[in-house]
Write an enzyme that holds these catalytic residues in place. Structure first.
Site, PDB file in Angstrom:
ATOM      1  N   HIS A  44       7.209   1.290   8.486  1.00 33.38           N
ATOM      2  CA  HIS A  44       8.410   2.034   8.765  1.00 33.38           C
ATOM      3  C   HIS A  44       8.796   2.099  10.099  1.00 33.38           C
ATOM      4  O   HIS A  44       9.963   2.275  10.460  1.00 33.38           O
ATOM      5  CB  HIS A  44       8.578   3.200   7.711  1.00 33.38           C
ATOM      6  CG  HIS A  44       8.591   3.093   6.495  1.00 33.38           C
ATOM      7  ND1 HIS A  44       9.395   2.271   5.734  1.00 33.38           N
ATOM      8  CD2 HIS A  44       7.269   3.404   5.410  1.00 33.38           C
ATOM      9  CE1 HIS A  44       9.349   2.386   4.483  1.00 33.38           C
ATOM     10  NE2 HIS A  44       8.096   3.053   4.320  1.00 33.38           N
ATOM     11  N   ARG A  69      -1.146   0.807   9.884  1.00 30.90           N
ATOM     12  CA  ARG A  69      -0.587   0.206   8.482  1.00 30.90           C
ATOM     13  C   ARG A  69       0.472  -1.003   8.638  1.00 30.90           C
ATOM     14  O   ARG A  69       1.381  -0.701   9.321  1.00 30.90           O
ATOM     15  CB  ARG A  69       0.404   1.520   7.814  1.00 30.90           C
ATOM     16  CG  ARG A  69       1.008   0.869   6.707  1.00 30.90           C
ATOM     17  CD  ARG A  69       1.400   2.227   5.811  1.00 30.90           C
ATOM     18  NE  ARG A  69       2.642   2.780   6.271  1.00 30.90           N
ATOM     19  CZ  ARG A  69       3.326   3.731   5.472  1.00 30.90           C
ATOM     20  NH1 ARG A  69       2.932   4.146   4.403  1.00 30.90           N
ATOM     21  NH2 ARG A  69       4.467   4.163   6.179  1.00 30.90           N
ATOM     22  N   ASP A  83      -7.980  -8.971  14.953  1.00 28.03           N
ATOM     23  CA  ASP A  83      -8.202  -9.457  16.340  1.00 28.03           C
ATOM     24  C   ASP A  83      -7.869  -8.740  17.544  1.00 28.03           C
ATOM     25  O   ASP A  83      -8.785  -8.596  18.254  1.00 28.03           O
ATOM     26  CB  ASP A  83      -7.497 -10.885  16.205  1.00 28.03           C
ATOM     27  CG  ASP A  83      -8.127 -11.993  15.784  1.00 28.03           C
ATOM     28  OD1 ASP A  83      -9.332 -11.832  14.981  1.00 28.03           O
ATOM     29  OD2 ASP A  83      -7.544 -12.881  15.370  1.00 28.03           O
ATOM     30  N   GLU A 148       1.224   3.697  -4.910  1.00 28.19           N
ATOM     31  CA  GLU A 148       2.398   4.095  -4.799  1.00 28.19           C
ATOM     32  C   GLU A 148       3.732   3.650  -5.687  1.00 28.19           C
ATOM     33  O   GLU A 148       4.521   3.650  -5.307  1.00 28.19           O
ATOM     34  CB  GLU A 148       3.080   4.172  -3.105  1.00 28.19           C
ATOM     35  CG  GLU A 148       2.706   2.904  -2.585  1.00 28.19           C
ATOM     36  CD  GLU A 148       3.084   3.061  -1.163  1.00 28.19           C
ATOM     37  OE1 GLU A 148       3.582   4.038  -0.720  1.00 28.19           O
ATOM     38  OE2 GLU A 148       2.945   2.048  -0.150  1.00 28.19           O
ATOM     39  N   ASP A 174       7.093   7.111  -2.093  1.00 28.37           N
ATOM     40  CA  ASP A 174       7.369   5.831  -2.843  1.00 28.37           C
ATOM     41  C   ASP A 174       6.934   6.131  -4.121  1.00 28.37           C
ATOM     42  O   ASP A 174       7.741   5.694  -5.177  1.00 28.37           O
ATOM     43  CB  ASP A 174       6.620   4.653  -2.468  1.00 28.37           C
ATOM     44  CG  ASP A 174       7.312   4.113  -1.256  1.00 28.37           C
ATOM     45  OD1 ASP A 174       8.380   3.631  -1.414  1.00 28.37           O
ATOM     46  OD2 ASP A 174       6.693   3.874   0.006  1.00 28.37           O
TER      47      ASP A 174
HETATM   48  C1  3PY Z   1       4.583   7.278   0.877  1.00 29.82           C
HETATM   49  O1  3PY Z   1       4.713   8.609   0.815  1.00 29.82           O
HETATM   50  O2  3PY Z   1       5.335   6.607   0.112  1.00 29.82           O
HETATM   51  C2  3PY Z   1       3.714   6.637   2.005  1.00 29.82           C
HETATM   52  O3  3PY Z   1       3.717   5.760   1.884  1.00 29.82           O
HETATM   53  C3  3PY Z   1       3.125   7.750   2.817  1.00 29.82           C
HETATM   54  O4  3PY Z   1       3.865   8.035   4.010  1.00 29.82           O
HETATM   55 MG    MG Z   2       4.886   4.391   1.009  1.00 34.55          MG
END
Ligand code: 3PY
Ligand code: MG
Length: 253
Positions: A44, A69, A83, A148, A174
């Site tokens: 994000h 991430r 890498d 999620e 999510d």
């Molecule tokens: C979420 O809460 O969806 C995440 O990916 C953690 O930030």
């Molecule tokens: Mg998320």
């Protein structure tokens, strides 16, 4: 040795801070604060490979484990992060055991996986000076799958049973959206689903983790048995600190 991965395996609580400012200067400030891990967000936050590299270099002298991430489970992107020297990965939207297996394969050299070989030019191998890197890289690579979605909830046992998945990390934002409560992760239904997921992850024999919504939430989830929590974001600290400072002097004009 990846001390963060070892600690997770022993269920030693690891407290983290989200990094979404995409900036090496602020990452260095946060790395000095004593967190066990920092999450560098490529899903994000406005990061590219160069900003990720700069942040990784900025926090290198500190004990906090840099966790990246990626925006998704693309093996080509994961290869570049590995890498450049990230060895701990938190990968969003892992929805099945099959997807988890492909994810782990993206982090392993043949014959155990499909990671391409760049040993002499990668920062991860000390630019070719670590001669044992190809044979030992997997020992330090830590793969954390984000849970999620409804599909992910249904697949917790399959994902947890995947060799090479080191932890399962719940994304309440999510998950709330997937359960019909977009923007309300504290909704009782979402919280109940999270509590059940935490229990099933533990029963499946893998460490659990969660993006906590406050310090109190983090403490509660640690008491529930999760091993890794994040307790805030660099942006949140800046927003609340800046606003509180301004409001401490209610003078205008
Ligand atoms: C979420 O809460 O969806 C995440 O990916 C953690 O930030
Ligand atoms: Mg998320």
């Amino acid at each position: 040795m990846n001390a963060f991965k070892e600690a997770l395996a022993r269920r030693v609580p690891r407290i983290g801070l989200w990094q979404a400012l995409a900036n090496p200067y602020t990452a260095e400030i946060c790395a000095r604060a004593g967190f066990d891990w920092l999450l560098f967000d490529g899903e994000h936050a406005p990061n590219d490979l160069q900003t990720m590299l700069a942040q990784l270099q900025a926090v290198a002298p500190f004990a906090a484990e840099p966790v990246v991430r990626p925006r998704n489970d693309d093996p080509a992107l994961i290869k570049q992060y590995l890498d450049m020297g990230f060895r701990s990965l938190l990968v969003p939207m892992i929805d099945s055991g099959e997807q988890a297996r492909r994810l782990v394969a993206a982090t392993r050299f043949p014959p155990h996986g499909v990671r391409g070989v760049a040993s002499a030019t990668s920062r991860a191998s000390g630019f070719g000076t670590n001669r044992s890197y190809l044979g030992s890289a997997h020992e330090d690579i830590c793969v954390i799958a984000q849970i999620e979605s409804r599909a992910a909830l249904a697949a917790i046992e399959d994902i947890a049973a995947t060799d090479g998945i080191d932890a399962l990390f719940i994304g309440p934002g999510d998950l709330a959206g997937a359960l019909g409560h977009l923007g309300d992760p504290m909704h009782a239904d979402v919280q109940a689903a999270i509590a059940e997921a935490i229990d099933r992850i533990a029963a499946a024999g893998k460490p659990g983790g969660i993006f906590a919504l406050s310090s109190e939430d983090a403490q509660r989830r640690l008491a529930d048995g999760v091993a890794m929590v994040s307790v805030g974001t660099d942006i949140g600290l800046l927003v609340s600190g800046a606003r509180a400072l301004r409001q401490s002097l209610p003078v205008s004009g």
